[in-house]
Structure formats: structure tokens, C-alpha cells
Motif scaffolding. Sequence first.
Motif, PDB file in Angstrom:
ATOM      1  N   LEU A  56      12.226  14.720   0.372  1.00 22.00           N
ATOM      2  CA  LEU A  56      12.177  14.243  -0.928  1.00 22.00           C
ATOM      3  C   LEU A  56      12.372  12.749  -1.278  1.00 22.00           C
ATOM      4  O   LEU A  56      12.133  12.002  -2.202  1.00 22.00           O
ATOM      5  N   LEU A  57      13.629  12.198  -0.398  1.00 20.78           N
ATOM      6  CA  LEU A  57      14.009  10.993  -0.704  1.00 20.78           C
ATOM      7  C   LEU A  57      13.524   9.843   0.183  1.00 20.78           C
ATOM      8  O   LEU A  57      14.220   8.813   0.275  1.00 20.78           O
ATOM      9  N   ARG A  58      12.693  10.382   0.940  1.00 21.02           N
ATOM     10  CA  ARG A  58      12.351   9.247   1.977  1.00 21.02           C
ATOM     11  C   ARG A  58      11.544   7.950   1.270  1.00 21.02           C
ATOM     12  O   ARG A  58      11.213   8.041   0.321  1.00 21.02           O
ATOM     13  N   GLY A  59      11.961   6.893   1.936  1.00 20.55           N
ATOM     14  CA  GLY A  59      11.660   5.626   1.585  1.00 20.55           C
ATOM     15  C   GLY A  59      12.036   4.574   2.406  1.00 20.55           C
ATOM     16  O   GLY A  59      12.393   4.674   3.508  1.00 20.55           O
ATOM     17  N   GLU A  60      12.032   3.276   1.650  1.00 17.48           N
ATOM     18  CA  GLU A  60      12.642   2.112   2.706  1.00 17.48           C
ATOM     19  C   GLU A  60      13.825   1.497   1.915  1.00 17.48           C
ATOM     20  O   GLU A  60      14.146   0.477   2.599  1.00 17.48           O
ATOM     21  N   ALA A  61      14.398   1.839   0.778  1.00 17.08           N
ATOM     22  CA  ALA A  61      15.379   1.054   0.401  1.00 17.08           C
ATOM     23  C   ALA A  61      16.664   1.158   0.943  1.00 17.08           C
ATOM     24  O   ALA A  61      17.391   0.248   0.909  1.00 17.08           O
ATOM     25  N   ARG A  62      16.900   2.127   1.543  1.00 17.46           N
ATOM     26  CA  ARG A  62      18.304   2.490   2.099  1.00 17.46           C
ATOM     27  C   ARG A  62      18.109   2.915   3.615  1.00 17.46           C
ATOM     28  O   ARG A  62      17.166   3.554   4.028  1.00 17.46           O
ATOM     29  N   GLU A  63      19.285   2.891   4.356  1.00 17.93           N
ATOM     30  CA  GLU A  63      19.103   3.256   5.780  1.00 17.93           C
ATOM     31  C   GLU A  63      20.395   3.931   6.131  1.00 17.93           C
ATOM     32  O   GLU A  63      21.448   3.086   5.984  1.00 17.93           O
ATOM     33  N   CYS A  64      20.378   4.834   7.052  1.00 16.83           N
ATOM     34  CA  CYS A  64      21.636   5.198   7.559  1.00 16.83           C
ATOM     35  C   CYS A  64      21.856   5.000   9.032  1.00 16.83           C
ATOM     36  O   CYS A  64      21.062   5.386   9.734  1.00 16.83           O
ATOM     37  N   PRO A  65      22.777   4.081   9.313  1.00 11.74           N
ATOM     38  CA  PRO A  65      23.080   3.609  10.657  1.00 11.74           C
ATOM     39  C   PRO A  65      23.304   4.962  11.621  1.00 11.74           C
ATOM     40  O   PRO A  65      23.583   4.751  12.710  1.00 11.74           O
ATOM     41  N   CYS A  66      23.957   6.053  11.193  1.00 12.71           N
ATOM     42  CA  CYS A  66      24.376   7.106  11.818  1.00 12.71           C
ATOM     43  C   CYS A  66      22.959   7.842  12.475  1.00 12.71           C
ATOM     44  O   CYS A  66      22.900   8.148  13.696  1.00 12.71           O
ATOM     45  N   CYS A  67      22.014   8.435  11.627  1.00 13.64           N
ATOM     46  CA  CYS A  67      21.052   9.024  11.959  1.00 13.64           C
ATOM     47  C   CYS A  67      19.676   8.597  12.129  1.00 13.64           C
ATOM     48  O   CYS A  67      18.650   8.673  12.634  1.00 13.64           O
ATOM     49  N   GLY A  68      19.787   7.080  11.554  1.00 19.16           N
ATOM     50  CA  GLY A  68      18.593   6.515  11.621  1.00 19.16           C
ATOM     51  C   GLY A  68      17.490   6.406  10.416  1.00 19.16           C
ATOM     52  O   GLY A  68      16.568   5.963  10.353  1.00 19.16           O
ATOM     53  N   GLY A  69      17.830   7.392   9.624  1.00 22.08           N
ATOM     54  CA  GLY A  69      17.058   7.775   8.464  1.00 22.08           C
ATOM     55  C   GLY A  69      16.808   6.698   7.379  1.00 22.08           C
ATOM     56  O   GLY A  69      17.751   6.047   7.266  1.00 22.08           O
ATOM     57  N   ARG A  70      15.524   6.563   6.631  1.00 21.69           N
ATOM     58  CA  ARG A  70      15.304   5.685   5.760  1.00 21.69           C
ATOM     59  C   ARG A  70      14.739   6.444   4.386  1.00 21.69           C
ATOM     60  O   ARG A  70      14.218   7.449   4.522  1.00 21.69           O
ATOM     61  N   PHE A  71      15.522   6.049   3.384  1.00 22.02           N
ATOM     62  CA  PHE A  71      15.308   6.775   2.218  1.00 22.02           C
ATOM     63  C   PHE A  71      15.291   5.739   1.113  1.00 22.02           C
ATOM     64  O   PHE A  71      15.843   4.638   0.974  1.00 22.02           O
ATOM     65  N   GLU A  72      14.634   6.444  -0.175  1.00 24.51           N
ATOM     66  CA  GLU A  72      14.570   5.984  -1.361  1.00 24.51           C
ATOM     67  C   GLU A  72      15.952   5.402  -1.880  1.00 24.51           C
ATOM     68  O   GLU A  72      16.255   4.537  -2.648  1.00 24.51           O
ATOM     69  N   ARG A  73      17.032   6.288  -1.733  1.00 23.01           N
ATOM     70  CA  ARG A  73      18.111   6.284  -2.348  1.00 23.01           C
ATOM     71  C   ARG A  73      19.098   7.359  -1.572  1.00 23.01           C
ATOM     72  O   ARG A  73      18.535   8.212  -0.951  1.00 23.01           O
ATOM     73  N   MET A  74      20.283   7.337  -1.432  1.00 24.83           N
ATOM     74  CA  MET A  74      21.151   8.367  -0.936  1.00 24.83           C
ATOM     75  C   MET A  74      21.482   9.492  -1.996  1.00 24.83           C
ATOM     76  O   MET A  74      21.031   9.230  -3.153  1.00 24.83           O
ATOM     77  N   SER A  75      22.015  10.598  -1.646  1.00 27.33           N
ATOM     78  CA  SER A  75      22.220  11.498  -2.376  1.00 27.33           C
ATOM     79  C   SER A  75      23.424  11.490  -2.954  1.00 27.33           C
ATOM     80  O   SER A  75      24.307  10.918  -2.827  1.00 27.33           O
ATOM     81  N   ARG A  76      23.886  12.432  -4.007  1.00 28.11           N
ATOM     82  CA  ARG A  76      24.732  12.360  -4.713  1.00 28.11           C
ATOM     83  C   ARG A  76      25.288  14.025  -4.726  1.00 28.11           C
ATOM     84  O   ARG A  76      24.775  15.095  -4.545  1.00 28.11           O
ATOM     85  N   ARG A  77      26.607  14.246  -4.726  1.00 28.71           N
ATOM     86  CA  ARG A  77      27.364  15.391  -4.852  1.00 28.71           C
ATOM     87  C   ARG A  77      27.532  15.932  -6.560  1.00 28.71           C
ATOM     88  O   ARG A  77      28.096  15.058  -7.123  1.00 28.71           O
ATOM     89  N   ARG A  78      26.673  17.028  -6.801  1.00 27.96           N
ATOM     90  CA  ARG A  78      26.855  17.107  -8.110  1.00 27.96           C
ATOM     91  C   ARG A  78      28.032  17.404  -8.720  1.00 27.96           C
ATOM     92  O   ARG A  78      28.421  17.026 -10.034  1.00 27.96           O
ATOM     93  N   LEU A  79      29.020  18.146  -7.968  1.00 22.33           N
ATOM     94  CA  LEU A  79      30.289  18.615  -8.583  1.00 22.33           C
ATOM     95  C   LEU A  79      31.364  17.363  -8.501  1.00 22.33           C
ATOM     96  O   LEU A  79      31.906  17.119  -9.542  1.00 22.33           O
ATOM     97  N   ALA A  80      31.367  16.850  -7.375  1.00 25.25           N
ATOM     98  CA  ALA A  80      32.170  15.568  -7.275  1.00 25.25           C
ATOM     99  C   ALA A  80      31.839  14.561  -8.220  1.00 25.25           C
ATOM    100  O   ALA A  80      32.744  13.803  -8.559  1.00 25.25           O
ATOM    101  N   GLY A  81      30.585  14.373  -8.325  1.00 19.38           N
ATOM    102  CA  GLY A  81      30.089  13.178  -8.942  1.00 19.38           C
ATOM    103  C   GLY A  81      29.836  11.956  -8.542  1.00 19.38           C
ATOM    104  O   GLY A  81      29.391  10.973  -8.915  1.00 19.38           O
ATOM    105  N   TRP A  82      30.265  11.781  -7.071  1.00 21.31           N
ATOM    106  CA  TRP A  82      30.204  10.603  -6.468  1.00 21.31           C
ATOM    107  C   TRP A  82      28.897  10.621  -5.321  1.00 21.31           C
ATOM    108  O   TRP A  82      28.494  11.756  -4.913  1.00 21.31           O
TER     109      TRP A  82
END
Length: 275
Positions: A56-82
Motif C-alpha cells: 500500500l505504501l510502495r513508492g520512491e520517496a523513502r528507502e529502508c537500508p535494512c530490507c531494501g524496500g522503497r516506499f512513499e512514506r514510512m508507517s506509524r504506530r497508531r497507539l504510540a503515535g510515533w
Amino acid sequence: MADARGEGGPVFAGPTIRLRIAVWLAEAIEWVLRHHRLARVLYAAADFNGRLSARLLRGEARECPCCGGRFERMSRRRLAGWGGICPRCRAHPRHRAIALLLARGDLPGHRLLHFAPEPLFDPVFARLPEIERTTADLYAPADLKLDITKMNLPGGSFDLILCSHVLEHVPDDHAAMSELRRVLAPGGLALVLTPYRPEVPTYEDPSITAPLDRMVAFGQQDHVRIYGTDLAERLRGAGFEVEDRTPRELFDETVVNRCELDPDEHLFICRAPAG
């Protein structure tokens, strides 16, 4: 919340409904993980959620150097808020900072002792075959079952140690830091990260033991302190040479933004004096 006089104090003002729910969820997850069949269901659900979020969040704006994934944005934790959580592998900003430092060769060493190893680091080390990684934990599955305050290991066994978000769980952190120093070879590096407040000293109170009280005081139901300005001195007291660095200092702005690092997170690079 810091004390008005600049002294360390509880993280939160009091036990809100959100904090009570967070403690209840953490205890429920711990209960599930102790029951293997239910744990498999939980892991499968988490894997499905990760795959769905990544799609759902795939895109090119963000990249994770752990798994190599590329996303439009990173996720948020709903309860913690961060936010800042990789949709695919669930890496946090600190995990991505460590992965970048390893890939760049800023954490040299061939014999690595990795405490509380998260599975999300497996692909990182698969790309670094020159590092002989030994994982360690007191409770979770790992290569070695180790008490960090009393390790049954020879001195100087490793030339690199990763100790991320471990010390805040350990009642006797002085013993833990001394043991980290003992098993680190001369000239070796230990990377230490903890929850940290740079504006006040460490706050700890051994009389606080109830999960909700610890959540209020230290920020998590199983923490025994929240570190502050004296952490570097505690590490130096164990015999380390210590650099306190942040991603803002370690990486350029493009990398910080693209990998969604926390620019002000503190990474303590601890060296065992050579010779």
C-alpha cells in the motif's frame, strides 16, 4: 516529563488511558509468545500486515537500508503515535542508522557480538559475509544464552559489539557495561543505543516495579531507567573511550531524509583503548 529544576524525572505525568492500553497490549503479546501455537499465528499476522503495508505504501520517496524496500512514506504506530517504521521489515530509525553505518564500514570488526538481535538485521548481515556474527540473549532464541552482567566468555573475545536498547532493561547496568568492556578486544568498538533524554540526567528508582508505574516513570513497562546526560560518563567509567554522535552529524541531510532517520537520536560509539 522532566523535572522543572532540570533534574531527571518520570517520562510521563501520570497513567493515562493510552499508557494503560499500551501496558495491557505488551503483556498480552508476552503471553501469546509463551504459547508456541499462538505465537505462530501472531508471527503470520505480523508478516501479512507487513506485506500489505509495503504494498500500500510502495513508492520512491523513502528507502529502508535494512530490507531494501522503497516506499512513499514510512508507517506509524497508531497507539504510540510515533512513526518512522519500515512498512515491510518494521525497522525503526535506529535500526536503519545501524545498517547504514555497517554498510559504510564505520563499524569495523570481524567478530561481532550482537545482543538482543532483531530478525530484521538478518538480511543486513547476509550482505556482510566478512562479519562473523554471534547473537546473544538471556531469554529469546540466539546463538548464546548470556546474562550481560556476567558473561561466560573469555576477555577480548570480540572486536565489535552491538548493544541497542538493552541496558535500560538491566538493573545493574554498571556490571553490564564492565562486561561489555571486558569481552571487547583492545581497539574494538561497541555501539550502544538506549532511550535517552539529552536535557536531564538519568532517572532510575529500583522501588518502581509495577509495569504501569514503570511505563509512566521510564517510558516502557519493562524498563528500569531512562538514560540522560550522564550516560557517556557511565560508559567511560567502565573503561571505554566514548563518542556521542547523532545521525545529523554522521550522515548528510539527503540520507537522513530518505531513510527517515531520527536526526537527533544519540548513538554512543565506545572504543576499548588499544594496547
